[in-house]
Design an enzyme around this catalytic site. Structure first.
Site, PDB file in Angstrom:
ATOM      1  N   GLU A  41       0.851  -1.197   0.000  1.00  0.00           N
ATOM      2  CA  GLU A  41       0.000   0.000   0.000  1.00  0.00           C
ATOM      3  C   GLU A  41       0.884   1.243   0.000  1.00  0.00           C
ATOM      4  O   GLU A  41       1.883   1.293   0.722  1.00  0.00           O
ATOM      5  CB  GLU A  41      -0.893  -0.010   1.236  1.00  0.00           C
ATOM      6  CG  GLU A  41      -1.911   1.099   1.299  1.00  0.00           C
ATOM      7  CD  GLU A  41      -2.856   0.941   2.486  1.00  0.00           C
ATOM      8  OE1 GLU A  41      -3.180   1.965   3.110  1.00  0.00           O
ATOM      9  OE2 GLU A  41      -3.255  -0.209   2.786  1.00  0.00           O
ATOM     10  N   ASP A  98       0.390   5.333   0.487  1.00  0.00           N
ATOM     11  CA  ASP A  98      -0.632   6.251   0.992  1.00  0.00           C
ATOM     12  C   ASP A  98      -0.243   7.716   0.896  1.00  0.00           C
ATOM     13  O   ASP A  98       0.868   8.098   1.294  1.00  0.00           O
ATOM     14  CB  ASP A  98      -0.896   5.985   2.484  1.00  0.00           C
ATOM     15  CG  ASP A  98      -1.434   4.600   2.761  1.00  0.00           C
ATOM     16  OD1 ASP A  98      -2.043   4.012   1.867  1.00  0.00           O
ATOM     17  OD2 ASP A  98      -1.238   4.115   3.896  1.00  0.00           O
ATOM     18  N   GLU A 112      -2.121  10.665   2.921  1.00  0.00           N
ATOM     19  CA  GLU A 112      -3.166  10.984   3.893  1.00  0.00           C
ATOM     20  C   GLU A 112      -3.051  12.460   4.240  1.00  0.00           C
ATOM     21  O   GLU A 112      -2.007  12.911   4.719  1.00  0.00           O
ATOM     22  CB  GLU A 112      -3.033  10.124   5.146  1.00  0.00           C
ATOM     23  CG  GLU A 112      -3.315   8.653   4.882  1.00  0.00           C
ATOM     24  CD  GLU A 112      -3.164   7.793   6.115  1.00  0.00           C
ATOM     25  OE1 GLU A 112      -4.058   6.998   6.397  1.00  0.00           O
ATOM     26  OE2 GLU A 112      -2.121   7.933   6.798  1.00  0.00           O
ATOM     27  N   GLU A 131       5.936   6.084   8.171  1.00  0.00           N
ATOM     28  CA  GLU A 131       5.315   7.387   7.981  1.00  0.00           C
ATOM     29  C   GLU A 131       6.336   8.516   7.843  1.00  0.00           C
ATOM     30  O   GLU A 131       7.355   8.541   8.545  1.00  0.00           O
ATOM     31  CB  GLU A 131       4.389   7.725   9.157  1.00  0.00           C
ATOM     32  CG  GLU A 131       3.239   6.767   9.366  1.00  0.00           C
ATOM     33  CD  GLU A 131       3.569   5.635  10.331  1.00  0.00           C
ATOM     34  OE1 GLU A 131       4.781   5.429  10.626  1.00  0.00           O
ATOM     35  OE2 GLU A 131       2.626   4.953  10.775  1.00  0.00           O
ATOM     36  N   ASP A 185      -9.246  10.635  16.578  1.00  0.00           N
ATOM     37  CA  ASP A 185      -8.515   9.962  17.654  1.00  0.00           C
ATOM     38  C   ASP A 185      -7.012  10.034  17.468  1.00  0.00           C
ATOM     39  O   ASP A 185      -6.254   9.699  18.379  1.00  0.00           O
ATOM     40  CB  ASP A 185      -8.964   8.504  17.763  1.00  0.00           C
ATOM     41  CG  ASP A 185      -8.793   7.726  16.475  1.00  0.00           C
ATOM     42  OD1 ASP A 185      -8.833   8.341  15.393  1.00  0.00           O
ATOM     43  OD2 ASP A 185      -8.621   6.486  16.553  1.00  0.00           O
TER      44      ASP A 185
END
Length: 321
Positions: A104, A106, A108, A133, A217
């Protein structure tokens, strides 16, 4: 011509393209319908004139997925992010294969309170494992106008681009010995140990996805700032979605050896040239390398490679940085 300015190349390789959104006089919805379809909460995936909008309210978010899968290529979105107070809201544009051992890539986009910058988080899952990340702030207001976000993927590298500027490169260090010489490389590992230990996504067919959802969250200041539903609905707007790559046969399994060979064995396929695998695509140009250095120097705000609290032992792909 620089590789990210690829209009002519795409036209030449049109038969090898999984799907391309084309301008024309067709109905507005069909421009997107050729490429994507709603994947959940269909009533929150809206067509308005020649735009596609994803809507989040207190009842639901929404998302879409590409109609086809592909192995290697480039996925691009022209996107305007949620304006105003968007704290807690995440809009994602990403590529993913299927299964527990999925890959994957990403984008975001992490919303924020009014006047604070958006953060863009990129991540890679390789064989089902993420935790890679990086975050940048942007050098423009992504809510004021459309900007272009793209992921290029080939056997040598995964490149994340914002308005044609590379903001992140994930190299296949095991393939570095076969890469063409002569271009200026961004910092890379040089030891044999780092090269052999670093994971790179295995050849799995991927689809393209986008979604908007409530992530208060964790998304804004680690979850300290919650979504203010008085500002709902939150809307992310797409002007264009393009998927250019080696189309995976619809009736083929995820591990079909013939499809892997067809899409990865050569820079040519029976449908035409696979431009995303040409030599100029296997590493950054000098200009792109300078752009990457600039983006990291001025806009990188988090990098897992230097987070010793999370990773007391540096991940192998980070070696040499």
């Amino acid at each position: 011509m620089a590789w990210w300015k690829n209009g002519a190349l795409v036209a030449a390789a049109s038969l090898a393209v999984a799907a391309v959104v084309c301008a024309g006089v067709a109905a507005a919805a069909s421009k997107f319908d050729d490429v994507v379809q709603p994947s959940w909460a269909n009533d929150h995936v809206l067509y308005e004139d020649d735009l596609l909008k994803l809507r989040l309210d207190s009842s639901s978010g929404g998302g879409f997925a590409s109609k086809n899968r592909f192995l290697y290529g480039k996925a691009t979105a022209d996107l305007k992010l949620v304006p105003g107070d968007s704290a807690g809201v995440v809009t994602a544009f990403y590529l993913s294969s299927a299964g527990e051992k999925h890959n994957e890539f990403d984008f975001e986009f992490l919303g924020n309170v009014t006047g604070e910058p958006y953060l863009v988080q990129t991540n890679l899952y390789i064989d089902g494992v993420g935790n890679r990340e990086q975050r940048i702030d942007l050098w423009f207001d992504p809510t004021a106008d459309f900007h272009t976000y793209a992921v290029l993927w080939n056997p040598s590298q995964v490149v994340f681009l914002v308005d044609d500027t590379p903001i992140r490169v994930y190299d296949n260090k095991n393939a570095s010995a076969t890469k063409p010489k002569g271009h200026h490389r961004h910092p890379n590992a040089t030891t044999t140990q780092a090269q052999t230990a670093s994971a790179f996504p295995s050849p799995q067919p991927m689809a393209v996805y986008s979604s908007i959802w409530n992530a208060d969250d964790w998304a804004t200041r680690g979850g300290l700032v919650k979504t203010d539903w008085s500002h709902a609905p939150f809307v992310a707007t797409f002007r264009d979605v393009r998927v250019e790559g080696c189309a995976w046969a619809a009736n083929a399994s995820d591990s079909d050896a013939g499809e892997v060979a067809r899409c990865s064995g050569s820079s040519w396929g029976k449908e035409g040239r696979y431009w995303w695998k040409e030599k100029d695509m296997q590493e950054l140009s000098v200009h792109q390398s300078h752009q990457l250095v600039w983006a990291r120097a001025h806009h990188l705000v988090y990098d897992y490679c230097v987070d010793t609290d999370r990773f007391p032992v540096q991940p192998p792909e980070c070696a040499g940085r």
